[in-house]
Design a protein around this motif. Structure first.
Motif, PDB file in Angstrom:
ATOM      1  N   GLN A   1       0.305  -0.824  13.994  1.00 44.78           N
ATOM      2  CA  GLN A   1       1.307   0.448  13.103  1.00 44.78           C
ATOM      3  C   GLN A   1       0.966   1.613  13.848  1.00 44.78           C
ATOM      4  OE1 GLN A   1       2.547   0.118  10.263  1.00 44.78           O
ATOM      5  NE2 GLN A   1       2.848   1.963  10.512  1.00 44.78           N
ATOM      6  N   GLU A   2      -0.516   1.972  14.993  1.00 47.24           N
ATOM      7  CA  GLU A   2      -0.559   3.257  15.348  1.00 47.24           C
ATOM      8  C   GLU A   2       0.306   3.164  16.489  1.00 47.24           C
ATOM      9  OE1 GLU A   2      -4.409   4.399  16.272  1.00 47.24           O
ATOM     10  OE2 GLU A   2      -5.378   2.962  15.414  1.00 47.24           O
ATOM     11  N   VAL A   3       0.863   2.346  17.282  1.00 49.39           N
ATOM     12  CA  VAL A   3       1.399   2.830  18.372  1.00 49.39           C
ATOM     13  C   VAL A   3       2.919   2.234  18.226  1.00 49.39           C
ATOM     14  CG1 VAL A   3       2.590   0.531  20.147  1.00 49.39           C
ATOM     15  CG2 VAL A   3       0.267   0.860  19.364  1.00 49.39           C
ATOM     16  N   LEU A   4       3.268   1.982  17.045  1.00 44.07           N
ATOM     17  CA  LEU A   4       5.064   1.830  16.419  1.00 44.07           C
ATOM     18  C   LEU A   4       5.364   3.230  15.637  1.00 44.07           C
ATOM     19  CD1 LEU A   4       5.694  -1.569  14.362  1.00 44.07           C
ATOM     20  CD2 LEU A   4       6.149  -0.652  16.361  1.00 44.07           C
ATOM     21  N   ASP A   5       3.820   3.645  15.059  1.00 43.85           N
ATOM     22  CA  ASP A   5       4.589   4.987  14.802  1.00 43.85           C
ATOM     23  C   ASP A   5       4.285   6.169  15.968  1.00 43.85           C
ATOM     24  OD1 ASP A   5       3.474   4.735  12.041  1.00 43.85           O
ATOM     25  OD2 ASP A   5       1.778   5.569  12.108  1.00 43.85           O
ATOM     26  N   GLU A   6       3.712   6.328  16.824  1.00 47.82           N
ATOM     27  CA  GLU A   6       4.317   7.070  17.909  1.00 47.82           C
ATOM     28  C   GLU A   6       5.837   6.828  19.085  1.00 47.82           C
ATOM     29  OE1 GLU A   6       3.032   9.595  19.154  1.00 47.82           O
ATOM     30  OE2 GLU A   6       1.114   9.076  17.322  1.00 47.82           O
ATOM     31  N   VAL A   7       5.964   5.344  18.991  1.00 42.52           N
ATOM     32  CA  VAL A   7       6.925   5.394  19.945  1.00 42.52           C
ATOM     33  C   VAL A   7       8.478   5.373  19.534  1.00 42.52           C
ATOM     34  CG1 VAL A   7       6.216   4.005  21.650  1.00 42.52           C
ATOM     35  CG2 VAL A   7       6.798   2.623  19.904  1.00 42.52           C
ATOM     36  N   SER A   8       8.133   4.847  17.742  1.00 41.26           N
ATOM     37  CA  SER A   8       9.287   5.308  16.774  1.00 41.26           C
ATOM     38  C   SER A   8       9.052   5.584  15.400  1.00 41.26           C
ATOM     39  CB  SER A   8       9.443   3.489  16.625  1.00 41.26           C
ATOM     40  OG  SER A   8      11.117   3.608  15.902  1.00 41.26           O
ATOM     41  N   PRO A   9       8.856   6.573  14.694  1.00 45.62           N
ATOM     42  CA  PRO A   9       8.193   7.107  14.282  1.00 45.62           C
ATOM     43  C   PRO A   9       8.985   6.720  12.932  1.00 45.62           C
ATOM     44  CG  PRO A   9       7.590   8.920  15.549  1.00 45.62           C
ATOM     45  CD  PRO A   9       8.569   7.645  15.984  1.00 45.62           C
ATOM     46  N   GLY A  10       9.051   6.581  11.638  1.00 44.68           N
ATOM     47  CA  GLY A  10       9.695   6.478  10.470  1.00 44.68           C
ATOM     48  C   GLY A  10       9.102   6.671   9.210  1.00 44.68           C
ATOM     49  N   PRO A  11       9.870   6.066   8.012  1.00 35.93           N
ATOM     50  CA  PRO A  11       9.720   6.442   6.896  1.00 35.93           C
ATOM     51  C   PRO A  11       8.140   5.807   6.312  1.00 35.93           C
ATOM     52  CG  PRO A  11      11.453   5.535   6.331  1.00 35.93           C
ATOM     53  CD  PRO A  11      11.275   5.714   8.416  1.00 35.93           C
ATOM     54  N   THR A  12       7.808   4.551   6.506  1.00 39.84           N
ATOM     55  CA  THR A  12       6.494   4.080   7.084  1.00 39.84           C
ATOM     56  C   THR A  12       5.437   4.374   7.151  1.00 39.84           C
ATOM     57  OG1 THR A  12       7.572   2.141   8.384  1.00 39.84           O
ATOM     58  CG2 THR A  12       8.724   1.624   6.304  1.00 39.84           C
ATOM     59  N   SER A  13       5.662   5.309   8.092  1.00 42.07           N
ATOM     60  CA  SER A  13       4.285   5.277   8.358  1.00 42.07           C
ATOM     61  C   SER A  13       2.819   5.232   7.394  1.00 42.07           C
ATOM     62  CB  SER A  13       4.455   6.913   8.798  1.00 42.07           C
ATOM     63  OG  SER A  13       5.467   7.218   9.965  1.00 42.07           O
ATOM     64  N   GLY A  14       1.625   5.030   7.567  1.00 41.19           N
ATOM     65  CA  GLY A  14       0.798   5.425   7.389  1.00 41.19           C
ATOM     66  C   GLY A  14       0.165   3.469   6.458  1.00 41.19           C
ATOM     67  N   ARG A  15       1.626   3.126   6.721  1.00 37.22           N
ATOM     68  CA  ARG A  15       1.271   1.833   6.077  1.00 37.22           C
ATOM     69  C   ARG A  15       0.013   0.767   5.963  1.00 37.22           C
ATOM     70  NH1 ARG A  15       6.620  -1.432   3.944  1.00 37.22           N
ATOM     71  NH2 ARG A  15       6.689   0.095   1.554  1.00 37.22           N
ATOM     72  N   SER A  16      -0.186  -0.227   6.082  1.00 32.53           N
ATOM     73  CA  SER A  16      -1.126  -1.012   6.505  1.00 32.53           C
ATOM     74  C   SER A  16      -0.835  -2.143   7.713  1.00 32.53           C
ATOM     75  CB  SER A  16      -2.016  -2.353   5.119  1.00 32.53           C
ATOM     76  OG  SER A  16      -1.046  -2.959   5.053  1.00 32.53           O
ATOM     77  N   GLY A  17      -2.011  -2.546   8.107  1.00 29.37           N
ATOM     78  CA  GLY A  17      -1.264  -3.642   9.971  1.00 29.37           C
ATOM     79  C   GLY A  17      -0.414  -4.645   8.966  1.00 29.37           C
ATOM     80  N   ALA A  18      -0.828  -5.127   7.612  1.00 25.12           N
ATOM     81  CA  ALA A  18       0.350  -5.953   7.510  1.00 25.12           C
ATOM     82  C   ALA A  18       1.199  -6.177   7.021  1.00 25.12           C
ATOM     83  CB  ALA A  18      -0.280  -7.070   6.122  1.00 25.12           C
ATOM     84  N   GLN A  19       1.401  -4.602   7.090  1.00 20.07           N
ATOM     85  CA  GLN A  19       2.691  -4.519   6.146  1.00 20.07           C
ATOM     86  C   GLN A  19       3.807  -3.991   7.730  1.00 20.07           C
ATOM     87  OE1 GLN A  19       1.612  -1.394   3.167  1.00 20.07           O
ATOM     88  NE2 GLN A  19       2.055  -3.293   1.776  1.00 20.07           N
TER      89      GLN A  19
END
Length: 176
Positions: free
Chosen positions: A138-156
């Motif tokens: 989730q942290e990696v995706l938030d950095e390389v592809s920020p989107g509206p789902t930031s802050g969701r749990s790893g399972a999501q």
């Protein structure tokens, strides 16, 4: 907290997640072995003729090395990015052929998984490993592809992807 501008910076801001670092286990038998793997990966990436850059991201389970390619001004800029997470015993340096093909069409980020051989942290999470890797992704995706789902749990994490593909380099996936 400042956001990472992936077009102009090689450093990353720390994203705050709570991860349990207790029980982390080293994957290398010696410091020399760790240096040998890092040297091999660094040299292989340095010889890669495709325009690319590397960055380090501080994450809840340790430093994460990311290689970005295909970020040029071409038509691929209007498309979603591709994030490649190599599997066990693989990394960005071993994934150059795949990254080359993908970067010709899309902005591509290849992530060395902490706790696997490569240029990321050499420690593997101990307790709650799947949960911690989910938070890490989730942290990696938030950095390389920020989107509206930031802050969701790893399972999501999968909820934020338009398409998912699994490439198994060592044979067929279980259950196939």
């Amino acid at each position: 907290m400042p956001e990472l501008d992936l077009q102009h910076h090689h450093a990353a801001a720390m994203v705050m997640f709570v991860c349990d670092s207790a029980g982390m286990t080293a994957i290398y038998k010696s410091a020399a072995a760790h240096r040998d793997v890092e040297r091999w990966c660094t040299n292989r990436l340095a010889r890669w003729p495709v325009a690319h850059r590397t960055m380090a991201l501080a994450t809840c389970i340790g430093r994460t090395h990311i290689v970005a390619a295909g970020e040029g001004d071409g038509p691929q800029q209007a498309t979603p990015c591709v994030v490649v997470v190599p599997g066990t015993n693989f990394n960005a340096a071993t994934s150059i052929p795949l990254a080359t093909a993908l970067a010709a069409h899309w902005p591509t980020y290849v992530v060395d998984v902490p706790g696997q051989p490569g240029l990321s942290a050499g420690d593997r999470p101990g307790q709650h490993r799947l949960t911690q890797y989910g938070r890490w992704l989730q942290e990696v995706l938030d950095e390389v592809s920020p989107g509206p789902t930031s802050g969701r749990s790893g399972a999501q994490v999968a909820d934020r992807a338009d398409h998912l593909a699994i490439a198994v380099s060592h044979g067929q996936p279980p259950g196939s």
